[in-house]
Structure formats: structure tokens, C-alpha cells
Design an enzyme around this catalytic site. Structure first.
Site, PDB file in Angstrom:
ATOM      1  N   GLU A  46     -35.833 -42.512  16.165  1.00 20.57           N
ATOM      2  CA  GLU A  46     -35.722 -43.962  16.039  1.00 20.57           C
ATOM      3  C   GLU A  46     -36.907 -44.411  15.181  1.00 20.57           C
ATOM      4  O   GLU A  46     -38.053 -44.108  15.520  1.00 20.57           O
ATOM      5  CB  GLU A  46     -35.805 -44.580  17.435  1.00 20.57           C
ATOM      6  CG  GLU A  46     -35.276 -45.969  17.501  1.00 20.57           C
ATOM      7  CD  GLU A  46     -35.307 -46.508  18.927  1.00 20.57           C
ATOM      8  OE1 GLU A  46     -35.380 -47.735  19.069  1.00 20.57           O
ATOM      9  OE2 GLU A  46     -35.284 -45.719  19.881  1.00 20.57           O
TER      10      GLU A  46
ATOM     11  N   ARG B 155     -38.155 -31.678  27.677  1.00 21.74           N
ATOM     12  CA  ARG B 155     -39.140 -32.386  26.858  1.00 21.74           C
ATOM     13  C   ARG B 155     -40.476 -31.673  26.934  1.00 21.74           C
ATOM     14  O   ARG B 155     -40.779 -31.029  27.934  1.00 21.74           O
ATOM     15  CB  ARG B 155     -39.367 -33.791  27.428  1.00 21.74           C
ATOM     16  CG  ARG B 155     -38.431 -34.831  26.917  1.00 21.74           C
ATOM     17  CD  ARG B 155     -38.760 -36.128  27.613  1.00 21.74           C
ATOM     18  NE  ARG B 155     -39.480 -37.037  26.736  1.00 21.74           N
ATOM     19  CZ  ARG B 155     -38.869 -37.819  25.848  1.00 21.74           C
ATOM     20  NH1 ARG B 155     -37.578 -37.799  25.711  1.00 21.74           N
ATOM     21  NH2 ARG B 155     -39.578 -38.633  25.089  1.00 21.74           N
TER      22      ARG B 155
ATOM     23  N   LYS C  15     -44.024 -43.634  22.487  1.00 21.42           N
ATOM     24  CA  LYS C  15     -44.387 -44.426  21.309  1.00 21.42           C
ATOM     25  C   LYS C  15     -44.945 -45.789  21.705  1.00 21.42           C
ATOM     26  O   LYS C  15     -45.839 -46.316  21.057  1.00 21.42           O
ATOM     27  CB  LYS C  15     -43.176 -44.596  20.390  1.00 21.42           C
ATOM     28  CG  LYS C  15     -42.934 -43.375  19.532  1.00 21.42           C
ATOM     29  CD  LYS C  15     -41.792 -43.578  18.575  1.00 21.42           C
ATOM     30  CE  LYS C  15     -40.486 -43.288  19.239  1.00 21.42           C
ATOM     31  NZ  LYS C  15     -39.357 -43.074  18.315  1.00 21.42           N
TER      32      LYS C  15
HETATM   33  P1  ATP Z   1     -40.580 -42.172  22.831  1.00 18.27           P
HETATM   34  O1  ATP Z   1     -40.318 -42.105  24.300  1.00 18.27           O
HETATM   35  O2  ATP Z   1     -41.885 -41.623  22.425  1.00 18.27           O
HETATM   36  O3  ATP Z   1     -40.304 -43.508  22.214  1.00 18.27           O
HETATM   37  P2  ATP Z   1     -38.035 -41.263  21.998  1.00 18.27           P
HETATM   38  O4  ATP Z   1     -37.372 -40.138  22.687  1.00 18.27           O
HETATM   39  O5  ATP Z   1     -37.519 -42.611  22.261  1.00 18.27           O
HETATM   40  O6  ATP Z   1     -39.587 -41.121  22.225  1.00 18.27           O
HETATM   41  P3  ATP Z   1     -36.879 -40.849  19.443  1.00 18.27           P
HETATM   42  O7  ATP Z   1     -37.355 -41.329  18.135  1.00 18.27           O
HETATM   43  O8  ATP Z   1     -35.613 -41.389  19.994  1.00 18.27           O
HETATM   44  O9  ATP Z   1     -38.072 -41.084  20.444  1.00 18.27           O
HETATM   45  O10 ATP Z   1     -36.857 -39.261  19.454  1.00 18.27           O
HETATM   46  C1  ATP Z   1     -36.181 -38.467  18.518  1.00 18.27           C
HETATM   47  C2  ATP Z   1     -35.857 -37.150  19.159  1.00 18.27           C
HETATM   48  O11 ATP Z   1     -37.046 -36.514  19.628  1.00 18.27           O
HETATM   49  C3  ATP Z   1     -34.951 -37.329  20.362  1.00 18.27           C
HETATM   50  O12 ATP Z   1     -33.880 -36.405  20.241  1.00 18.27           O
HETATM   51  C4  ATP Z   1     -35.814 -37.016  21.529  1.00 18.27           C
HETATM   52  O13 ATP Z   1     -35.087 -36.381  22.534  1.00 18.27           O
HETATM   53  C5  ATP Z   1     -36.870 -36.081  20.943  1.00 18.27           C
HETATM   54  N1  ATP Z   1     -38.140 -36.164  21.684  1.00 18.27           N
HETATM   55  C6  ATP Z   1     -38.930 -37.244  21.843  1.00 18.27           C
HETATM   56  N2  ATP Z   1     -40.001 -36.940  22.600  1.00 18.27           N
HETATM   57  C7  ATP Z   1     -39.897 -35.635  22.926  1.00 18.27           C
HETATM   58  C8  ATP Z   1     -40.693 -34.723  23.688  1.00 18.27           C
HETATM   59  N3  ATP Z   1     -41.826 -35.107  24.271  1.00 18.27           N
HETATM   60  N4  ATP Z   1     -40.279 -33.439  23.786  1.00 18.27           N
HETATM   61  C9  ATP Z   1     -39.140 -33.030  23.184  1.00 18.27           C
HETATM   62  N5  ATP Z   1     -38.347 -33.830  22.459  1.00 18.27           N
HETATM   63  C10 ATP Z   1     -38.708 -35.123  22.319  1.00 18.27           C
HETATM   64 MG    MG Z   2     -35.103 -42.459  21.898  1.00 21.34          MG
END
Ligand code: ATP
Ligand code: MG
Length: 555
Positions: A34, A259, A269
Site C-alpha cells: 500500500e 509475518r 507504518k
Molecule cells: P503495516 O502494518 O506496516 O502498515 P501492511 O501489511 O499494511 O503493513 P502493506 O503495504 O499492505 O503493509 O504490505 C505489503 C505486503 O507486505 C503485504 O502482503 C503484507 O502482508 C506484507 N508485510 C507487511 N509487513 C510484514 C511483516 N512484518 N512480515 C511479513 N510480511 C509483511
Molecule cells: Mg496492508
């Protein structure tokens, strides 16, 4: 340590076999960030899996901006995400997409569902919907569930046309109000929201929900394996429901993995943004941040980050990895690749009284003893040097083998010197250390083979250059600052940055380029700051100390 194949590789290989779901097909994955922040080390895990599986099976991986949510998205983040992925060593080519480009098709699929009697416009407010959600014993309710298809079609079109206020209506999938999986209790798939979109402007006032949009994006791009983190596990039935009930050819499969969590930092984020907005760090690329741009600025290499993820492996169990393991991976890489140099962080003068005042020598030293291909360089030596203040003690502590009156040390690659005393100012501070050299020890080896316990580093005061040194430490003082019932800001390390001005580095570093990495002998691994370091004002960030607090056996 991870060994053999992980479960995703096993699934893919099984499906590629004759008779398998993907027999004869190209493995096609996607990484869907995102664009509302910079990528961090957790995202790197996901993207290593997404790009990694495609690379391993001769397939393709799309980079897709998951921008279906109109809030807080920005082109700045889009460019940064691309840059980070390239930096990690993945090729993007033209496989770059925006989920928002599919808004029209998503709308059409929603209409298809309504026409099939599989979606309806609901007029419950969010509060009412919550009240009527039911519980494990009681099904959810909606008085609008059985409204005629024509009515829903008309209302949905008018929702799109902007006739209704935000929150007034939603489109819901008609699945199972009694499902044990609450995601299947007629989930909302469209909502009204008048916020402008970073690419679509004000064209849309209705936006699809993630659980509806994501499977459509995957299907439209021909994704075979939609790899995501574990929190989407309970959403998989809805993912499958969407792809099975709309007329798309491709039926991608969602597979979840654990994760990554890492000690002494936060990875959300929202929390990272808050650290910036509250002034605890300077920005997304502050070297203390777990973001890829922060780690890069700190001195991390793509090889170290990839090795870290590879060794952690891929599983279905969420884990918290010690930050020290990431440091261990960096140290391993830099030990092989970083050039050695001498730098004195807290300088005090060392005067060699029996060395001619007008003389200068050049010593040829290896750039990296671990890698002879790195060549040699010349280091100058003269009567007055800088050494670390802590390498001299007028009255030595127990087991102190460095400079004190009467003791001999080796000046790295140069000579053996014997300390004769020191000068002090009126406050008693040492202003210079005096010594005499053993003229027969050129290169640092005594002619008679006598044992010299300590070797210290130094720089030539005639030729050295000044540098600013930034010593970074953990951002949080506790391993898990974001446990549910605590406020992570309470655990901020107030001493996560120490700035040293007036360090002295050897002359060969004068033309250091931003992002060049070095091992400063006895001090640590350093990287020239990629923003602030310029010829004439060198700035070095400590990437990682030399000392290893990490025991690989413990992994
Ligand atoms: P945040 O909680 O930091 O905002 P998010 O999951 O909303 O993270 P996205 O931009 O949607 O952020 O993430 C893109 C991809 O990265 C998604 O497929 C998500 O599952 C993966 N991802 C995010 N954080 C992790 C993590 N700590 N470990 C493994 N994969 C992750
Ligand atoms: Mg997300």
C-alpha cells in the site's frame, strides 16, 4: 536455520506436476504494498518470497500498488518502493500495476454479483451493522438482505453517481449470515467515501473493500499464487468466494506465511510515521529506522538483508527475530566486502620523540585481508599521530595492556613504540602522549621476536582528515515495544544517536563517496552517509559494531 524446502515451495512444486493446478503454467506472483509509507524489513520478507518464488520457478512477479484506499497515499512512496525493490536486486521490468486502474472492472464485477443475487445494497449505519453482527450463537441480520435485485442495481448505480452521503449505504456480498467465520457474514464490499484518490482524483465516491478488490486484482493479472501474511488466513474463504463467483478465468490461490517480527523496533507504518511526526527520528530514512531506506543509509547491504530472510526461512508460525541476527548477517557480509581503514574517534596526540620531525614514511597495507583482490593502499606515517584517548592510561588499570608509561604497543602496520609519559593541561587532562619507537620494528614486527600484547590503530596528524561520526544504537530499550497493552513511545532509547565531531580518519578516505562502506580497524563497520557526507565534511554512520553479541548456535 532454515534447511530444505519451505512449505510454499512444496505447494508450488506439487501444483506444477502433471495433473496439478498449475501444470504447464507460468508461476505468477505479486507484491502488493500500500503506497502509504516506505518499505520496511518486514515488507522485505514478503517481497523476497514473492519475487523469490517467481525467480526460482522461472515465473513472473508483478509489483502492484495496492491503492484502493483513497487516504494517505502518495507518489513519493510509489517511487521509493520501486527504488527499494531494485536496490534489493529484483528486476521490475514493466510489471508495474496500480490496483486503482481496475476500479471500473471491480464495479462491473459488483454489478455481476448483484445480478446473480449475490450482493445487495444495505442501508444499515456502521453502528447498526455492528449491533446486528450477531455472535457465535446468533447469526447476523440485515433487513435489506432480500431487497429485489433491480432495487440494489439502481441504488448501487446511484451510490456511484454520488447521490448519497458517506456512510449512508454499503454494498454487501450475500454469503452466510450464520457463518462461523465472521468475514463471511455478508461482508461489506463497497462503501461511499468522498476523499479524493491520488490517481483517480474525484472520479469515484465509492471504493471497494480490500477483501473484494484484492482477489479481483490478482485474477485480472493472471496471478497463480497470491502469497500474503498470516493475518489474511481467515479471509481466504472470502477470497475464494469472490474469484469463484465472478466471471474471471484465472482462479488464483492464496497462501499465507508468518509475518516477521524483530526485536527492539516497531514495524507498523502508522507507528513509524508517528516516530517521524513526533520528532524521535529525522525521517523515513533515519538510520535507526527499520525501513529499507533507513537500513541502506545505516550501511546495510542487499546481500545482508537477503541472507537474513533466507536464513530465517518461511513458516506458518509468527516469530520474533533478534535484531542481533540481522546485525550478524551484516557483519558477515561486510567482513568480506568492506575495505579496512583507520579512524580515530576520540583523538589524542601521540608524539614519537625519537622520530625525525621532517620525515614521512608510507606503509603499504592491504585493503582487506579477507579479500586479497581488494588490493593495497598507502598509509602515511610521521612523528605526530592521533590515537584513541582510551588507548592511553597514565595509571593502568588491571589487565590494561595498551599505552602506559614503560609499556610497549604495536602501532598497526608501522612500528613498535614504548610509552614515556604524557603532557597535561592545568586541569589534569592529557594533551599529548609521548613515546619512543623501536627503529628495528618497521612494519610492526620486533627484530628479536619479543611478544607485544597490544596493537592499536592511529592516523598521521599531517595527512589525516576530519570526520563527523554518528554512532547509532537500538531505537527502543525493550525487545517488544509494541505489545498490546503498552505504549511503545515509553520505551524509546534516549541515547540511540551519539554524534562525534572532530574524529580523524586516514587520508585515503578524503574522497570517500556517499554509501561507501568501511571497517574502521578496532572500531566497527561504517558507511559514509548518503545524504550529508561530502568531500570536506565527511560523515560516517556506524552500521554495526565489530563485537558479535549473536550466537548462531542459538538460532
Ligand atoms: P503495516 O502494518 O506496516 O502498515 P501492511 O501489511 O499494511 O503493513 P502493506 O503495504 O499492505 O503493509 O504490505 C505489503 C505486503 O507486505 C503485504 O502482503 C503484507 O502482508 C506484507 N508485510 C507487511 N509487513 C510484514 C511483516 N512484518 N512480515 C511479513 N510480511 C509483511
Ligand atoms: Mg496492508
Amino acid at each position: 536455520m532454515a534447511e530444505g524446502k519451505h512449505f510454499i515451495q512444496e505447494i508450488i512444486e506439487e501444483e506444477l506436476k502433471e495433473g496439478g493446478r498449475c501444470y504447464g503454467k507460468t508461476v505468477h506472483t505479486r507484491f502488493p504494498p500500500e503506497p502509504n509509507g516506505y518499505l520496511h524489513i518486514g515488507h522485505a520478507k514478503a517481497l523476497e518470497i514473492d519475487f523469490g518464488m517467481a525467480e526460482q520457478y522461472g515465473g513472473l512477479c508483478n509489483l502492484r500498488m495496492d491503492d484502493t484506499n483513497p487516504t494517505k497515499e502518495d507518489e513519493e512512496f510509489v517511487d521509493a518502493i520501486k527504488e527499494d525493490i531494485k536496490w534489493l536486486g529484483h528486476t521490475l521490468g514493466d510489471r508495474f500495476y496500480y490496483a486503482s486502474d481496475y476500479f471500473e472492472q471491480m464495479y462491473e464485477y459488483a454489478v455481476e454479483l448483484i445480478k446473480k443475487g449475490l450482493a445487495y445494497v444495505c442501508e444499515l449505519t456502521p453502528e447498526q451493522m455492528k449491533e446486528m453482527r450477531g455472535d457465535t450463537q446468533t447469526p447476523a441480520r440485515s433487513p435489506y438482505r432480500d431487497r429485489p435485485v433491480e432495487e440494489s442495481l439502481d441504488l448501487f448505480r446511484r451510490m456511484r453517481d454520488g447521490e448519497f452521503e458517506d456512510g449512508k449505504m454499503t454494498l454487501r456480498a450475500k454469503i452466510d449470515l450464520a457463518s462461523g467465520n465472521f468475514n463471511m457474514r455478508d461482508p461489506v464490499i463497497y462503501r461511499i467515501n468522498r476523499l479524493p484518490h491520488h490517481r483517480q482524483g474525484t472520479k469515484w465516491v465509492i471504493y471497494p473493500m480490500y477483501d473484494f478488490a484484492h482477489p479481483i486484482e490478482d485474477a485480472l493479472e493472471g496471478i497463480t499464487h497470491s502469497l500474503c501474511s498470516l493475518e489474511f488466513e481467515a479471509h481466504r474463504p472470502l477470497y475464494d468466494w469472490v474469484v469463484n463467483n465472478i466471471s474471471v478465468e484465472c482462479k488464483p490461490r492464496q497462501i499465507e506465511f508468518a509475518r516477521l517480527g524483530i526485536t527492539n523496533t516497531v514495524l507498523s507504518k502508522r507507528k513509524l510515521r508517528n516516530l517521524i511526526e513526533s520528532g524521535y527520528v529525522e525521517g523515513w530514512d533515519d538510520p535507526r529506522m527499520p525501513t529499507l531506506c533507513g537500513l541502506r543509509r545505516r550501511g546495510y547491504t542487499p546481500a545482508a538483508i537477503r541472507a537474513f530472510h533466507e536464513r530465517n526461512g518461511v513458516s506458518k508460525v509468527n516469530s520474533l527475530v533478534d535484531f542481533a541476527f540481522l546485525e550478524y548477517c551484516l557483519r558477515e557480509d561486510l567482513n568480506k566486502t568492506a575495505k579496512r581503514a583507520m579512524a580515530v574517534l576520540h583523538p589524542v596526540k601521540l608524539i614519537i620523540d625519537n622520530y625525525p620531525a621532517d620525515m614521512t614514511e608510507e606503509f603499504t597495507v592491504e585493503n582487506n585481508p579477507e579479500n586479497p583482490d581488494d588490493g593495497t593502499r598507502s598509509v602515511s606515517f610521521s612523528r605526530e599521530l592521533w590515537i584513541e584517548a582510551e588507548d592511553f592510561m597514565e595509571v593502568p588499570a588491571k589487565k590494561y595492556f595498551r599505552l602506559f608509561p614503560g609499556n610497549e604497543v604495536r602501532l598497526k602496520s608501522a612500528y613498535i613504540v614504548k610509552c614515556t609519559g604524557c603532557d597535561k593541561d592545568e586541569d589534569g587532562n592529557v594533551t599529548a602522549v609521548h613515546c619512543e619507537m623501536d627503529k628495528d620494528s618497521r612494519g610492526g614486527n620486533p627484530a628479536d621476536g619479543r611478544k607485544i600484547k597490544s596493537t592499536i590503530h592511529w592516523v598521521d596528524s599531517r595527512t589525516c582528515v576530519d570526520a563527523e561520526i554518528r554512532l547509532y544504537d537500538k531505537l527502543f530499550l525493550t525487545e517488544q515495544p509494541d505489545l498490546a497493552d503498552c505504549n511503545y513511545l515509553d520505551f524509546i532509547n534516549p541515547d540511540s544517536l551519539e554524534i562525534i565531531n572532530g574524529a580523524k580518519v586516514e587520508a585515503s578516505l578524503a574522497d570517500t563517496k556517499p554509501a561507501d562502506r568501511f571497517q574502521f580497524l578496532r572500531v566497527g563497520y561504517f558507511c559514509a552517509d548518503n545524504k550529508d557526507s561530502v568531500p570536506g565534511h565527511l560523515v560516517f554512520n556506524r552500521a554495526v559494531s565489530l563485537k558479535d553479541s549473536y550466537k548462531p548456535e542459538a538460532q
